[in-house]
Structures are given as structure tokens and as C-alpha cells.
Write an enzyme that holds these catalytic residues in place. Structure first.
Site, PDB file in Angstrom:
ATOM      1  N   LYS A 104      22.974  11.424 -16.715  1.00 42.08           N
ATOM      2  CA  LYS A 104      21.531  11.620 -16.867  1.00 42.08           C
ATOM      3  C   LYS A 104      21.324  12.527 -18.074  1.00 42.08           C
ATOM      4  O   LYS A 104      21.721  13.688 -18.062  1.00 42.08           O
ATOM      5  CB  LYS A 104      20.936  12.261 -15.607  1.00 42.08           C
ATOM      6  N   GLY A 165      10.050  20.482 -11.344  1.00 43.14           N
ATOM      7  CA  GLY A 165       9.885  21.535 -10.343  1.00 43.14           C
ATOM      8  C   GLY A 165       8.456  21.929 -10.059  1.00 43.14           C
ATOM      9  O   GLY A 165       8.207  22.882  -9.317  1.00 43.14           O
ATOM     10  N   GLY A 192       8.527  16.078 -10.862  1.00 45.58           N
ATOM     11  CA  GLY A 192       7.106  16.276 -10.633  1.00 45.58           C
ATOM     12  C   GLY A 192       6.595  15.866  -9.269  1.00 45.58           C
ATOM     13  O   GLY A 192       5.490  16.221  -8.887  1.00 45.58           O
TER      14      GLY A 192
END
Lengths: 262, 66
Positions: A104, A165, A192
Site C-alpha cells: 500500500k 483517522g 475517513g
């Protein structure tokens, strides 16, 4: 369509769970293990950091709680603010995970918002793809950039719903839908999401999956929230497949108006 | 000789290999990755990789993250 055999593919591997989870911010590794299990996730992200030299070598290892034999481990480049650092982190992760090339990628641009630095992200993605990595990329919800990342060869594009976050939910559903409509690689909302309905909304927009961490780990009861998220993802996915009714401005009676007894 | 390990200077025996260092840190067999002067040293080469004075070494592992 039967939703029980609904699956999707990332980099040639088939997954049934459309919920991807992070492993950060938990109280301890036992809570990480239990929440991960309750989420039903098959892909779990980890961060790569310096080992604590000389401190308790028998300290339990994260990869004992989420064994790579059971989960697809997705190393991230969280905390990287330059393309170089992100590339280096991926290379260390590949060595750490015995040649595993699925990563990622996130290159952050700003401490306060943790918004992605899109130009550095493009640069890092290009280097990593050339080096044989399979890149799942975190980016803004810009449809043009999402398409560009796909065209470069990223195996999944992961637009943010809101800052990392923040738990603010899907701030721009229209952009997420535009990205999904134009994509031919999986689109996953990353960052989110705050609660189960946010996850359902992402799936109703047609996303292939959602990646989340804080929404589960910072809940009062993370294990229960992991289970709620699993259901939210499944409900949203089924609703998307079912095709929602058209919205109307006025009522339309659910019971027949004929044959009333009065 | 003096090396810098994860940002801290350390004294290790002259002629030590990467394997010696890992062993002295009780990290043998653990899931780690090592970089010496920004070049990754594969685990299979720890035994033969000779460290030298002034080497900057990073040892990393996987931790929780999202």
C-alpha cells in the site's frame, strides 16, 4: 445475483471480504487479533518501523497475531513524506515478507491533514511498478489522478473519503462515484470512515471495498465495531447489487388504494 | 569498530558479520529486514556480509499500522 459467491480480485488473487483493515492503534496484540478476526478481513495492513534494539527480544510480534499464512499482509508506507522514503520502505517490506510484492503506497504531504502528496505519489508509484511491486495506492478523490494511477499500472486505487483517522465519513460521494464509474481496477475507499453506515455508503456507491483502521480501533468496543463494519460492508454491497429504488419527491403508497372497506 | 544502528552508535567486534550482529541482538530467526548504508542485505546473505567501521545499519520489523 447471488451475493454469497460475490468476490473481487486484486493482483490476480480473489478475495471474498471487501473489508480491509489496518492493525494500528489497538490496546494490545490480543485486541488486534480479535478485532481482525471479527472483521472477517482477508487483507490486513502493517507498518514498517525500526526494531527496538535491546528491548525484550521475546516481545510478541504483530505477525503472530495476524499470521501471513492466514491473512494477506499489506505493508504500508505510512509516515513517508517523500517518494524515496516510500520506495525504500516497500523494498524493506518485500525483504521482511520474503519477496511479497503487494504494497500500500501512501506519500503524505502535510502533517495536519495527512493529505496525500499526489505528485510524489505518482513518482513513487512509477518507480515501484518498474521494480516489480503490485501497488495499491492511496490518493485524493480526484477522478483524473485516480485514472492516471490506474493507467500507470497500479493494481488498486484507494481514494480517501476524509482525512486519515478523522472519522468524518464520505465527504464527496460524487467524486467517489465518478472514480468508480471510470475504473477498471478495484476502487477501495481508504481513510475517513467513522462508523458502519459510512462503510455501507461507500459500498452503495459501487466501491469494491473499504480499508479502515481507526474507525474500528478507536471505537469503545473495537471487536464489536469490527463486526458492525463487516455487516455494514455486506449490507452496502448487497444494496448496490440489488439496485436501489429511484428517489421521488412525493409519496407513493405501499398498500393498494383499491378495495378500502370504507 | 563503531557502527550506527537504528540511529544509535554502537561498538561491535572488528570483522563482525551481519549474522553476528543479528545474533548479538537476539533477533536471529525473527521477521526483520536489514539495510546497510541504504542497501538491503537479504537474510540469506547475513552470514557472508562483513560489516565495516562507520556502517549505518537499519533493522526494521512490522508493527501495527493502517
Amino acid at each position: 445475483m447471488n451475493s454469497s459467491n460475490d468476490s473481487f480480485e486484486i493482483a490476480g488473487k480473489t478475495y471474498k471480504s471487501r473489508l480491509l483493515v489496518g492493525s494500528g492503534k489497538y490496546k494490545n496484540l490480543e485486541e488486534t487479533r480479535l478485532a481482525t478476526e471479527a472483521s472477517g478481513a482477508e487483507i490486513v495492513t502493517v507498518a514498517i518501523r525500526r526494531s527496538n534494539i535491546g528491548q525484550n527480544p521475546d516481545e510478541p510480534n504483530l505477525l503472530d497475531a495476524i499470521p501471513p499464512e492466514k491473512y494477506t499482509i499489506l505493508p504500508n508506507t505510512a509516515g513517508c513524506f517523500t517518494a524515496d522514503d516510500a520506495v525504500r520502505t516497500c523494498q524493506l517490506a518485500r525483504e521482511l515478507l520474503d519477496g511479497h510484492s503487494l504494497v500500500k503506497l501512501e506519500v503524505l504531504g502535510d502533517q495536519k491533514t495527512l493529505y496525500p502528496d499526489v505528485t510524489a505519489t505518482l513518482e513513487a508509484a512509477e518507480t515501484l511498478i518498474k521494480d516489480g511491486f503490485q501497488v495499491m495506492v492511496y490518493t485524493t478523490d480526484d477522478p483524473l489522478i485516480a485514472k492516471r494511477l490506474e493507467e500507470m499500472g497500479c493494481v488498486a486505487v484507494m481514494p480517501l473519503a476524509a482525512p486519515i483517522g478523522s472519522g468524518l465519513g464520505i465527504r464527496n460521494p460524487h467524486n467517489i462515484r465518478l472514480i468508480v464509474e471510470n475504473a477498471s481496477v478495484p476502487i477501495l475507499v481508504d481513510a475517513g470512515v467513522g462508523t458502519a453506515s459510512d462503510a455501507a455508503i461507500a459500498m452503495e456507491l459501487g466501491c469494491d471495498g473499504v480499508l479502515m483502521n481507526t474507525a474500528i480501533a478507536a471505537a469503545k468496543d473495537p471487536v464489536l465495531m469490527a463486526s458492525a463494519m463487516r455487516k455494514g460492508i455486506e449490507a452496502g454491497r448487497e444494496a448496490f447489487l440489488a439496485g436501489r429504488m429511484p428517489k421521488r419527491a412525493y409519496a407513493s403508497a405501499s398498500s393498494p388504494l383499491d378495495g378500502l372497506s370504507t | 569498530m563503531v557502527i550506527t544502528l537504528n540511529g544509535e552508535e554502537q561498538n561491535i567486534a572488528d570483522g563482525a558479520t551481519a549474522a553476528d550482529l543479528v545474533n548479538s541482538l537476539e533477533l536471529t530467526g525473527k521477521r526483520i529486514a536489514m539495510e546497510v548504508n541504504r542497501t538491503i542485505i537479504p537474510r540469506s546473505r547475513y552470514e557472508e556480509h562483513q560489516l565495516t567501521d562507520g556502517d549505518k545499519i537499519e533493522i526494521v520489523h512490522a508493527i501495527g499500522g493502517g
